[in-house]
Structures are given as structure tokens and as C-alpha cells.
Design a protein around this motif. Structure first.
Motif, PDB file in Angstrom:
ATOM      1  N   MET A   1     -53.660   3.490 -37.213  1.00 26.96           N
ATOM      2  CA  MET A   1     -52.311   3.711 -36.761  1.00 26.96           C
ATOM      3  C   MET A   1     -51.628   2.357 -36.569  1.00 26.96           C
ATOM      4  SD  MET A   1     -50.884   5.963 -33.600  1.00 26.96           S
ATOM      5  CE  MET A   1     -51.646   5.167 -32.226  1.00 26.96           C
ATOM      6  N   VAL A   2     -50.413   2.248 -37.086  1.00 32.09           N
ATOM      7  CA  VAL A   2     -49.646   1.008 -36.980  1.00 32.09           C
ATOM      8  C   VAL A   2     -48.801   1.058 -35.720  1.00 32.09           C
ATOM      9  CG1 VAL A   2     -47.871  -0.391 -38.078  1.00 32.09           C
ATOM     10  CG2 VAL A   2     -49.577   0.755 -39.479  1.00 32.09           C
ATOM     11  N   MET A   3     -48.916   0.019 -34.905  1.00 31.59           N
ATOM     12  CA  MET A   3     -48.100  -0.078 -33.692  1.00 31.59           C
ATOM     13  C   MET A   3     -46.855  -0.885 -34.035  1.00 31.59           C
ATOM     14  SD  MET A   3     -49.696   1.496 -31.272  1.00 31.59           S
ATOM     15  CE  MET A   3     -49.090   0.863 -29.741  1.00 31.59           C
ATOM     16  N   THR A   4     -45.710  -0.382 -33.664  1.00 37.40           N
ATOM     17  CA  THR A   4     -44.479  -1.122 -33.897  1.00 37.40           C
ATOM     18  C   THR A   4     -43.881  -1.520 -32.560  1.00 37.40           C
ATOM     19  OG1 THR A   4     -43.163   0.896 -33.906  1.00 37.40           O
ATOM     20  CG2 THR A   4     -43.988   0.114 -36.035  1.00 37.40           C
ATOM     21  N   THR A   5     -43.224  -2.644 -32.570  1.00 39.74           N
ATOM     22  CA  THR A   5     -42.554  -3.119 -31.374  1.00 39.74           C
ATOM     23  C   THR A   5     -41.210  -2.424 -31.287  1.00 39.74           C
ATOM     24  OG1 THR A   5     -43.609  -5.256 -31.663  1.00 39.74           O
ATOM     25  CG2 THR A   5     -41.698  -5.189 -30.217  1.00 39.74           C
ATOM     26  N   PRO A   6     -40.880  -1.873 -30.139  1.00 38.34           N
ATOM     27  CA  PRO A   6     -39.580  -1.214 -30.022  1.00 38.34           C
ATOM     28  C   PRO A   6     -38.452  -2.244 -30.154  1.00 38.34           C
ATOM     29  CG  PRO A   6     -40.642  -1.343 -27.879  1.00 38.34           C
ATOM     30  CD  PRO A   6     -41.626  -1.832 -28.893  1.00 38.34           C
ATOM     31  N   ALA A   7     -37.298  -1.802 -30.625  1.00 37.48           N
ATOM     32  CA  ALA A   7     -36.156  -2.686 -30.797  1.00 37.48           C
ATOM     33  C   ALA A   7     -35.784  -3.355 -29.481  1.00 37.48           C
ATOM     34  CB  ALA A   7     -34.974  -1.901 -31.348  1.00 37.48           C
ATOM     35  N   ILE A   8     -35.818  -2.588 -28.425  1.00 35.79           N
ATOM     36  CA  ILE A   8     -35.576  -3.128 -27.090  1.00 35.79           C
ATOM     37  C   ILE A   8     -36.775  -2.739 -26.236  1.00 35.79           C
ATOM     38  CG2 ILE A   8     -34.067  -3.124 -25.065  1.00 35.79           C
ATOM     39  CD1 ILE A   8     -31.766  -2.380 -26.958  1.00 35.79           C
ATOM     40  N   PRO A   9     -37.604  -3.720 -25.893  1.00 30.99           N
ATOM     41  CA  PRO A   9     -38.790  -3.411 -25.086  1.00 30.99           C
ATOM     42  C   PRO A   9     -38.413  -2.697 -23.784  1.00 30.99           C
ATOM     43  CG  PRO A   9     -38.865  -5.667 -25.898  1.00 30.99           C
ATOM     44  CD  PRO A   9     -37.504  -5.134 -26.213  1.00 30.99           C
ATOM     45  N   SER A  10     -39.304  -1.884 -23.298  1.00 35.38           N
ATOM     46  CA  SER A  10     -39.016  -1.070 -22.114  1.00 35.38           C
ATOM     47  C   SER A  10     -38.683  -1.920 -20.890  1.00 35.38           C
ATOM     48  CB  SER A  10     -40.170  -0.123 -21.810  1.00 35.38           C
ATOM     49  OG  SER A  10     -41.355  -0.860 -21.570  1.00 35.38           O
ATOM     50  N   ASP A  11     -39.307  -3.093 -20.762  1.00 28.50           N
ATOM     51  CA  ASP A  11     -38.990  -3.934 -19.603  1.00 28.50           C
ATOM     52  C   ASP A  11     -37.573  -4.497 -19.683  1.00 28.50           C
ATOM     53  OD1 ASP A  11     -39.916  -5.548 -21.762  1.00 28.50           O
ATOM     54  OD2 ASP A  11     -40.411  -7.183 -20.385  1.00 28.50           O
ATOM     55  N   VAL A  12     -37.108  -4.784 -20.900  1.00 31.21           N
ATOM     56  CA  VAL A  12     -35.733  -5.263 -21.076  1.00 31.21           C
ATOM     57  C   VAL A  12     -34.757  -4.129 -20.782  1.00 31.21           C
ATOM     58  CG1 VAL A  12     -34.047  -6.196 -22.722  1.00 31.21           C
ATOM     59  CG2 VAL A  12     -36.412  -7.034 -22.730  1.00 31.21           C
ATOM     60  N   GLU A  13     -35.038  -2.949 -21.333  1.00 32.24           N
ATOM     61  CA  GLU A  13     -34.175  -1.789 -21.077  1.00 32.24           C
ATOM     62  C   GLU A  13     -34.108  -1.498 -19.579  1.00 32.24           C
ATOM     63  OE1 GLU A  13     -31.474   0.981 -21.420  1.00 32.24           O
ATOM     64  OE2 GLU A  13     -32.195  -0.008 -23.231  1.00 32.24           O
ATOM     65  N   ALA A  14     -35.236  -1.552 -18.907  1.00 31.13           N
ATOM     66  CA  ALA A  14     -35.261  -1.305 -17.457  1.00 31.13           C
ATOM     67  C   ALA A  14     -34.459  -2.372 -16.715  1.00 31.13           C
ATOM     68  CB  ALA A  14     -36.707  -1.270 -16.950  1.00 31.13           C
ATOM     69  N   GLY A  15     -34.596  -3.614 -17.126  1.00 30.50           N
ATOM     70  CA  GLY A  15     -33.834  -4.693 -16.499  1.00 30.50           C
ATOM     71  C   GLY A  15     -32.341  -4.530 -16.707  1.00 30.50           C
ATOM     72  N   CYS A  16     -31.951  -4.157 -17.913  1.00 26.24           N
ATOM     73  CA  CYS A  16     -30.534  -3.929 -18.211  1.00 26.24           C
ATOM     74  C   CYS A  16     -29.995  -2.779 -17.372  1.00 26.24           C
ATOM     75  CB  CYS A  16     -30.334  -3.647 -19.696  1.00 26.24           C
ATOM     76  SG  CYS A  16     -30.618  -5.074 -20.772  1.00 26.24           S
ATOM     77  N   GLU A  17     -30.779  -1.742 -17.229  1.00 28.71           N
ATOM     78  CA  GLU A  17     -30.357  -0.592 -16.426  1.00 28.71           C
ATOM     79  C   GLU A  17     -30.213  -0.981 -14.957  1.00 28.71           C
ATOM     80  OE1 GLU A  17     -28.970   3.041 -15.367  1.00 28.71           O
ATOM     81  OE2 GLU A  17     -29.142   2.208 -17.384  1.00 28.71           O
ATOM     82  N   GLU A  18     -31.126  -1.784 -14.439  1.00 25.95           N
ATOM     83  CA  GLU A  18     -31.022  -2.262 -13.055  1.00 25.95           C
ATOM     84  C   GLU A  18     -29.725  -3.035 -12.843  1.00 25.95           C
ATOM     85  OE1 GLU A  18     -34.274  -4.476 -11.341  1.00 25.95           O
ATOM     86  OE2 GLU A  18     -35.736  -3.245 -12.428  1.00 25.95           O
ATOM     87  N   VAL A  19     -29.393  -3.878 -13.806  1.00 26.51           N
ATOM     88  CA  VAL A  19     -28.165  -4.672 -13.713  1.00 26.51           C
ATOM     89  C   VAL A  19     -26.943  -3.753 -13.751  1.00 26.51           C
ATOM     90  CG1 VAL A  19     -26.745  -6.403 -14.888  1.00 26.51           C
ATOM     91  CG2 VAL A  19     -29.214  -6.765 -14.658  1.00 26.51           C
ATOM     92  N   ARG A  20     -26.934  -2.786 -14.666  1.00 27.01           N
ATOM     93  CA  ARG A  20     -25.796  -1.845 -14.746  1.00 27.01           C
ATOM     94  C   ARG A  20     -25.641  -1.065 -13.441  1.00 27.01           C
ATOM     95  NH1 ARG A  20     -27.584  -1.328 -19.943  1.00 27.01           N
ATOM     96  NH2 ARG A  20     -28.768   0.555 -19.540  1.00 27.01           N
ATOM     97  N   GLN A  21     -26.760  -0.650 -12.862  1.00 26.10           N
ATOM     98  CA  GLN A  21     -26.695   0.080 -11.598  1.00 26.10           C
ATOM     99  C   GLN A  21     -26.154  -0.810 -10.474  1.00 26.10           C
ATOM    100  OE1 GLN A  21     -27.063   3.347 -11.127  1.00 26.10           O
ATOM    101  NE2 GLN A  21     -27.331   3.475 -13.340  1.00 26.10           N
ATOM    102  N   ALA A  22     -26.571  -2.069 -10.455  1.00 32.39           N
ATOM    103  CA  ALA A  22     -26.053  -3.002  -9.449  1.00 32.39           C
ATOM    104  C   ALA A  22     -24.539  -3.180  -9.623  1.00 32.39           C
ATOM    105  CB  ALA A  22     -26.777  -4.347  -9.541  1.00 32.39           C
ATOM    106  N   LEU A  23     -24.082  -3.296 -10.860  1.00 29.08           N
ATOM    107  CA  LEU A  23     -22.637  -3.398 -11.100  1.00 29.08           C
ATOM    108  C   LEU A  23     -21.921  -2.136 -10.644  1.00 29.08           C
ATOM    109  CD1 LEU A  23     -22.288  -5.117 -14.606  1.00 29.08           C
ATOM    110  CD2 LEU A  23     -21.760  -6.082 -12.350  1.00 29.08           C
ATOM    111  N   ASN A  24     -22.501  -0.978 -10.932  1.00 28.13           N
ATOM    112  CA  ASN A  24     -21.898   0.289 -10.508  1.00 28.13           C
ATOM    113  C   ASN A  24     -21.776   0.378  -8.989  1.00 28.13           C
ATOM    114  OD1 ASN A  24     -21.597   1.180 -13.129  1.00 28.13           O
ATOM    115  ND2 ASN A  24     -23.480   2.382 -13.119  1.00 28.13           N
ATOM    116  N   ARG A  25     -22.725  -0.237  -8.291  1.00 29.27           N
ATOM    117  CA  ARG A  25     -22.692  -0.234  -6.823  1.00 29.27           C
ATOM    118  C   ARG A  25     -21.859  -1.405  -6.274  1.00 29.27           C
ATOM    119  NH1 ARG A  25     -28.259   0.643  -7.846  1.00 29.27           N
ATOM    120  NH2 ARG A  25     -28.669  -1.528  -7.291  1.00 29.27           N
TER     121      ARG A  25
END
Length: 158
Positions: A1-25
Motif C-alpha cells: 500500500m502506498v502512503m501519500t502525504t495529505p495536501a494539508i497535513p492534519s496538524d496544519v489544518e488543526a492549527g489553521c482552524e485554531e487561528v480562525r476560531q481565535a479570530l471569530n472570538r
């Protein structure tokens, strides 16, 4: 099975979401600190740079926001093979960051009273994403009608 790297790693996506939530608040200081750490850790991530641009824009640091948004677009072009796709979908979690960077560039240019440049970004956004979930067509109508950012009742550019 070939493992592929996601376009946006989950830690980056989570970090971006944290920032968006902070802006929303309206937690601008927390969003600033988190987004700065995100781009330091993920310097080649267009998602991180688009998110950083949004924070800088909200802080009124327009020149820095413009730099971040431009970097996000350059990294996105590189990711997609040196040019953006002919269509981008807001529903795609990767493509959404590209649309945010284009829209952010347009907002910065408009706010800095560079209506011709803002118009180019908003026209590109609508061309790439005709569904226009960010409302670029309304800003284009304002620009074409000769309305400045300040005429819209928006805050001053600095």
C-alpha cells in the motif's frame, strides 16, 4: 500500500482552524501568536500563510498581510504544478485556502486604495470560483461603481 502525504497535513489544518476560531472570538493576540508560530513551523504551507494573512489583515497590518497572501499564492502555484487549476471549489478544503489568499489580496489592495489591483484579484477569484462564496462579485460591483473602501463605511487603511 502506498502512503501519500495529505495536501494539508492534519496538524496544519488543526492549527489553521485554531487561528480562525481565535479570530471569530476576537482574540486577536492569540490568533497572532498562533499564526506566527504556524508559519514558522510550516514555512512551505500555503494554508498556513493564507491564515497568517487573515490575522495580519484583521490587525490592520496591511503590508504584512499582503506579503503573507502573496506568499500563500506562490506556494499554492508551486503545489499545483506552477499554475493554479482552472477552477477552484470552496467545498474542497485545500482549494479553499487558495480562494482565501486571492480574496485576501483583493481586500488588502482595495483597502489600500488600489482599486485596479483589487479588481484583478476579485475577477480572478470569480473566474476560478464562479459560485463566489466569499462575495467578490459585490466588491467588484462597488469597485466598478467607483466606490472606495472608505465610501463603504469601512475602517481607514492604516
Amino acid at each position: 500500500m502506498v502512503m501519500t502525504t495529505p495536501a494539508i497535513p492534519s496538524d496544519v489544518e488543526a492549527g489553521c482552524e485554531e487561528v480562525r476560531q481565535a479570530l471569530n472570538r476576537l482574540e486577536h493576540k492569540a490568533a497572532d501568536v498562533k499564526s506566527e508560530a504556524l508559519v514558522k513551523a510550516q514555512a512551505d504551507s500555503f494554508a498556513a500563510w493564507a491564515t497568517r494573512g487573515a490575522v495580519l489583515y484583521e490587525l490592520g497590518k496591511l503590508s504584512e498581510a499582503q506579503t503573507a497572501y502573496h506568499r500563500a499564492l506562490k506556494l499554492a502555484e508551486k503545489f499545483f504544478g506552477d499554475h493554479l487549476p482552472t477552477r477552484l471549489r470552496w467545498t474542497d478544503s485545500v482549494e479553499r485556502y487558495v480562494l482565501r489568499a486571492i480574496h485576501g489580496n483583493g481586500l488588502v489592495a482595495y483597502r489600500l486604495a488600489d482599486a485596479p489591483q483589487a479588481q484583478k484579484f476579485f475577477e480572478e477569484e470569480v473566474r476560478l470560483n464562479p459560485a463566489d462564496e466569499q462575495g467578490a462579485k459585490y466588491l467588484l460591483a462597488d469597485i466598478k461603481a467607483g466606490r472606495t473602501w472608505n465610501a463603504l463605511g469601512k475602517a481607514d487603511a492604516g
